[in-house]
Design a protein around this motif. Structure first.
Motif, PDB file in Angstrom:
ATOM      1  N   HIS A  63       4.913  -5.842   6.041  1.00  0.00           N
ATOM      2  CA  HIS A  63       5.696  -5.444   7.217  1.00  0.00           C
ATOM      3  C   HIS A  63       7.181  -5.777   7.119  1.00  0.00           C
ATOM      4  O   HIS A  63       8.031  -4.945   7.394  1.00  0.00           O
ATOM      5  N   ILE A 107       0.822  -1.946   1.633  1.00  0.00           N
ATOM      6  CA  ILE A 107       0.405  -1.956   3.035  1.00  0.00           C
ATOM      7  C   ILE A 107      -1.069  -2.373   3.074  1.00  0.00           C
ATOM      8  O   ILE A 107      -1.896  -1.837   2.331  1.00  0.00           O
ATOM      9  N   HIS A 109      -3.563  -1.804   4.769  1.00  0.00           N
ATOM     10  CA  HIS A 109      -4.626  -0.798   4.943  1.00  0.00           C
ATOM     11  C   HIS A 109      -4.703   0.177   3.775  1.00  0.00           C
ATOM     12  O   HIS A 109      -5.590   1.015   3.728  1.00  0.00           O
ATOM     13  N   ASP A 128      -3.511  -6.387  13.009  1.00  0.00           N
ATOM     14  CA  ASP A 128      -2.728  -5.163  12.929  1.00  0.00           C
ATOM     15  C   ASP A 128      -3.565  -4.023  13.497  1.00  0.00           C
ATOM     16  O   ASP A 128      -4.709  -3.832  13.095  1.00  0.00           O
ATOM     17  N   HIS A 130      -3.620  -0.880  13.117  1.00  0.00           N
ATOM     18  CA  HIS A 130      -4.077   0.217  12.258  1.00  0.00           C
ATOM     19  C   HIS A 130      -5.203  -0.157  11.307  1.00  0.00           C
ATOM     20  O   HIS A 130      -5.533   0.579  10.383  1.00  0.00           O
ATOM     21  N   SER A 346       3.924   5.038   4.885  1.00  0.00           N
ATOM     22  CA  SER A 346       3.119   4.355   5.912  1.00  0.00           C
ATOM     23  C   SER A 346       1.634   4.373   5.588  1.00  0.00           C
ATOM     24  O   SER A 346       1.176   5.091   4.690  1.00  0.00           O
ATOM     25  N   CYS A 347       0.882   3.592   6.364  1.00  0.00           N
ATOM     26  CA  CYS A 347      -0.571   3.512   6.157  1.00  0.00           C
ATOM     27  C   CYS A 347      -1.259   4.782   6.618  1.00  0.00           C
ATOM     28  O   CYS A 347      -2.442   4.980   6.351  1.00  0.00           O
ATOM     29  N   CYS A 407       5.810  -1.256   4.501  1.00  0.00           N
ATOM     30  CA  CYS A 407       5.775  -0.504   5.765  1.00  0.00           C
ATOM     31  C   CYS A 407       7.098   0.210   6.025  1.00  0.00           C
ATOM     32  O   CYS A 407       7.138   1.265   6.644  1.00  0.00           O
ATOM     33  N   CYS A 410       8.467   2.754   8.890  1.00  0.00           N
ATOM     34  CA  CYS A 410       7.419   2.965   9.895  1.00  0.00           C
ATOM     35  C   CYS A 410       7.662   2.091  11.106  1.00  0.00           C
ATOM     36  O   CYS A 410       7.402   2.498  12.229  1.00  0.00           O
ATOM     37  N   LEU A 411       8.138   0.860  10.877  1.00  0.00           N
ATOM     38  CA  LEU A 411       8.393  -0.001  12.035  1.00  0.00           C
ATOM     39  C   LEU A 411       9.750  -0.673  11.995  1.00  0.00           C
ATOM     40  O   LEU A 411      10.071  -1.441  12.907  1.00  0.00           O
ATOM     41  N   ASN A 429       2.890   6.922  12.176  1.00  0.00           N
ATOM     42  CA  ASN A 429       1.949   7.133  13.278  1.00  0.00           C
ATOM     43  C   ASN A 429       2.526   6.925  14.671  1.00  0.00           C
ATOM     44  O   ASN A 429       1.857   7.186  15.654  1.00  0.00           O
ATOM     45  N   ARG A 435      11.024   2.655  17.661  1.00  0.00           N
ATOM     46  CA  ARG A 435      10.076   2.242  16.632  1.00  0.00           C
ATOM     47  C   ARG A 435      10.689   2.261  15.231  1.00  0.00           C
ATOM     48  O   ARG A 435      10.473   1.386  14.417  1.00  0.00           O
TER      49      ARG A 435
HETATM   50  S1  SF4 Z   1       1.526   1.327  11.066  1.00  0.00           S
HETATM   51 FE1  SF4 Z   1       3.365   1.096   9.856  1.00  0.00          FE
HETATM   52  S2  SF4 Z   1       3.894  -1.028  10.190  1.00  0.00           S
HETATM   53 FE2  SF4 Z   1       1.776  -0.844  10.779  1.00  0.00          FE
HETATM   54  S3  SF4 Z   1       0.616  -1.340   8.922  1.00  0.00           S
HETATM   55 FE3  SF4 Z   1       0.930   0.863   8.979  1.00  0.00          FE
HETATM   56  S4  SF4 Z   1       2.737   1.205   7.737  1.00  0.00           S
HETATM   57 FE4  SF4 Z   1       2.726  -0.932   8.312  1.00  0.00          FE
END
Ligand code: SF4
Lengths: 466, 196
Positions: A63, A107, A109, A128, A130, A346-347, A407, A410-411, A429, A435
């Motif tokens: 992250h 990441i 995930h 998390d 996700h 991203s995931c 990540c 993504c964040l 996502n 964000r």
């Molecule tokens: S949503 Fe974004 S910040 Fe959260 S685990 Fe997935 S890639 Fe990382």
């Protein structure tokens, strides 16, 4: 009694259940990252407790880490502190850490499934939201808060109320240029961003069965955007094929026993769901979000709704607030909307299949003028595979930046931030306000749609490029 | 965990739906390795101007809502990330109760684990409460967990639901860990069984 997939996995993990109390649920795999774990380890230390099953606990860093350089000396102090804290905690408590300095990292995930930690029938948690991604394997996987991270570290168990079940059946055949991302964005647009609260989704139907594991993960990943804590897909040959031979997968005779068990993990024919939802895959188009919650999405050929078309006053208020933030107008067509930044990663969409698909669109083309485009592989393994296939060259030659795994935008916890007012065509996502950076305006879409936006400098219907 | 029994307090009306955890506390505040001081990041992107000065028209900045311990907001509150930081930010800021027509699951769970009472009331009732505290910010609202009621100064009472086990934990200020640890024998025998 006939059971759903969810009920089978749930029932197999109830350790204790007192009358009137939530179930004590056993957790098979616990994934940990640098941002939501430090306070949990600190509490554990304060109570003098060990980690009960370090062998079922796996950590990586994703992250807060920068994706541009790996020299910790050059990092912002707070990200460096989180990474150092994670290293210390993993060392002190005997937990496997996939460190940014090692060969395996990314990441959480993306890495879990890659390593074979994620398997059908498991319960999997992580601090998390996700974590729902892992449900693609027929696991019950959901995000937890830091207090719960501590509980799992200490006891390998969680106190959980049993959620309700919702079947989401997607039948039919996806048209050219329509992807798993469009399925899930369409589901959320239909059912609302809060529509799944209290439920576990099970995705089923012919369109789901035909999807690869990467695509199934994309769908389950965004269950949380639909309000559900978890989404599941019954395991099948596609699943077994993916898991087989991976580092933590069962081997030899254990593999055979595992597969025999996994094959029982399907919803019984007469099992009953609390709710059902149907979607016709034949009708789906590439989707784009226009607002500030993931439910605010339309087909790319569509337009943003007018307030008077929405019955619910709360929805109207949400639309108007979103339009103000997004700098868009009700009734406006999405096709042709200019973008400033393109983020592929991203995931949700940072796996090798996603990068291949996006590279297929940009090959031999150039990113439009004044567009910043970045590709952030979901893991080091994805990055290495992409480089072996020459995808990095395709992206670089087209004018994309090719980054390290994490990540990233993504964040926007690291320096990968979109500036205020910028439009980001993003494969991630969440389109929440801020964000992807304070004031940044996210348009969520599939990897091929984002790639098409990069080379055109605006939102286009990718089907015209195929 | 701090117990929650009753609360008499004023409330902040946040007339917004889908207030997600990125709005409650943006990611830049997640780099901390402790829980303390999260309140300064609460709603920061909508609460402060880019130069860091408070936005005078944002509801928590208005003088009439200072000291409020109840937050009233629209549906699907706390959606998004699992970050417990969102709850820590609210409690650190001084909130002890949030009233909405509906919460996202993980946020709801996280609240219960930090002594922040999440109260779900019908949307019409929440809208009425929003109107009321917008018009009369000094309104004292009485929240009683034992009887599961929210009472207004005119005697109007609204009941809310809560799982009995969670209610007991909140009333007594006990967390899950002690309860799970009391099941050690069951956990041991569960682990002794083959998975398949
Ligand atoms: S949503 Fe974004 S910040 Fe959260 S685990 Fe997935 S890639 Fe990382």
């Amino acid at each position: 009694m006939a059971k759903t997939l969810f009920e089978k996995v749930w029932d197999a993990h109830v350790v204790a259940q007192d009358d009137g109390a939530p179930a004590v649920l056993y957790i098979d795999a616990h994934l940990v990252h640098e941002v939501t774990s430090p306070q949990a380890f600190a509490e554990l230390r304060a109570r003098g407790l060990p980690v009960r099953r370090p062998d079922k606990t796996f950590a990586t860093m994703d992250h807060a880490i920068p994706t541009r350089n790996v020299d910790i000396a050059l990092w912002p102090a707070d990200a460096a502190t989180q990474v150092r804290t994670l290293r210390e905690n993993c060392e002190d408590f005997g937990i496997t850490l996939w460190d940014i300095n090692g060969p395996i990292q990314g990441i959480v995930h993306v890495v879990g499934p890659e390593m074979g930690v994620t398997q059908p029938g498991m319960t999997i948690v992580c601090g998390d939201s996700h974590t729902s991604t892992h449900g693609a394997f027929g696991a019950l996987a959901f995000g937890i808060g830091t207090s719960e991270v501590e509980h799992v570290l200490a006891t390998q168990c969680l106190l959980q109320m049993k959620p309700k079940t919702m079947a989401i059946t997607v039948d039919g055949e996806l048209g050219k240029g329509v992807t798993a991302k469009d399925i899930i964005l369409a589901i959320i647009a239909k059912n609302g961003a809060g529509g799944g609260a209290g439920y576990v989704f099970e995705y089923r139907g012919s369109a789901i069965r035909r999807l690869s594991m990467a695509n199934r993960m994309t769908i389950c990943n965004m269950s949380i955007e639909g309000g559900a804590r978890a989404g599941m897909i019954a395991p099948d040959e596609t699943t077994f094929e993916f898991v087989k031979g991976r580092q933590y997968a069962p081997k030899g005779e254990a593999w055979d026993r595992a597969v025999a068990y996994w094959k029982t993990l399907v919803t019984d024919e007469d099992a009953v769901f609390d709710r059902e939802l149907f979607l016709d895959a034949n009708q789906l188009q590439p989707m784009v979000t226009y607002g500030t919650n993931p439910g605010q999405g339309v087909p790319v050929t569509g337009r943003i709704p007018l307030p008077e078309e929405l019955e619910d006053p709360a929805e109207r208020r949400s639309l108007l607030a979103a339009m103000e933030y997004m700098g868009l107008k009700p009734g406006q067509a999405m096709e042709g909307q200019p973008v400033d930044i393109v983020f592929i990663g991203s995931c949700t969409n940072g796996r090798i299949e996603d990068l291949r698909a996006a590279a297929g669109i940009v090959q031999g083309k150039r990113v439009a003028d004044n567009i910043q485009a970045i590709v952030v592989p979901g893991s080091k393994a994805v990055k290495a595979q992409a480089e072996a296939e020459g995808l990095n060259r395709i992206f670089s030659e087209a004018g994309f930046e090719w980054r390290g795994a994490g990540c990233s935008m993504c964040l926007a916890m690291n320096d990968d931030k979109a500036g205020a007012g910028k439009y980001v065509a993003s494969t991630s996502n969440r389109n929440f306000q801020g964000r992807q950076g304070p004031g940044a305006r996210s348009l969520l879409m599939s990897p091929i749609m984002a790639a098409a936006a990069a080379v055109n400098g605006r939102v286009v219907d990718v089907r015209e490029m195929l | 965990m701090n117990p929650f029994t009753t609360l008499t307090a004023t409330a902040v009306p946040l007339r917004m739906e889908n207030v997600d955890t990125d709005q409650i506390i943006p990611a830049k505040y997640l780099t901390a390795v402790t829980k303390e001081g999260m309140g300064k990041g609460l709603f920061s992107w909508i609460r402060y101007n880019p130069d860091g000065t408070p936005k005078p028209d944002f509801v928590t900045n208005k003088p009439e809502y200072q000291g409020a311990e109840i937050l009233i907001a629209g549906r699907n509150f706390g959606s998004g990330s699992s970050r417990e930081h969102a709850v820590w930010a609210l409690t650190d800021f001084g909130f002890r109760c949030v009233i909405t027509p509906g919460f996202a699951d993980i946020f709801y769970n996280n609240s219960l684990k930090n002594g922040l009472l999440p109260v779900t009331l019908p949307e019409d009732t929440v809208n009425m409460l929003l109107d009321l505290v917008e018009e009369e910010p000094e309104t004292l609202i009485y929240v009683d967990l034992k009887s599961q009621t929210v009472t207004l100064p005119d005697g109007q009472q609204h009941s809310f639901g809560i799982d009995p086990f969670r209610k007991l934990c909140l009333l007594e200020g006990v967390d899950d860990l002690g309860y799970i640890l009391s099941k050690s024998d069951e956990i041991n025998s569960f682990e002794a069984r083959p998975a398949y």
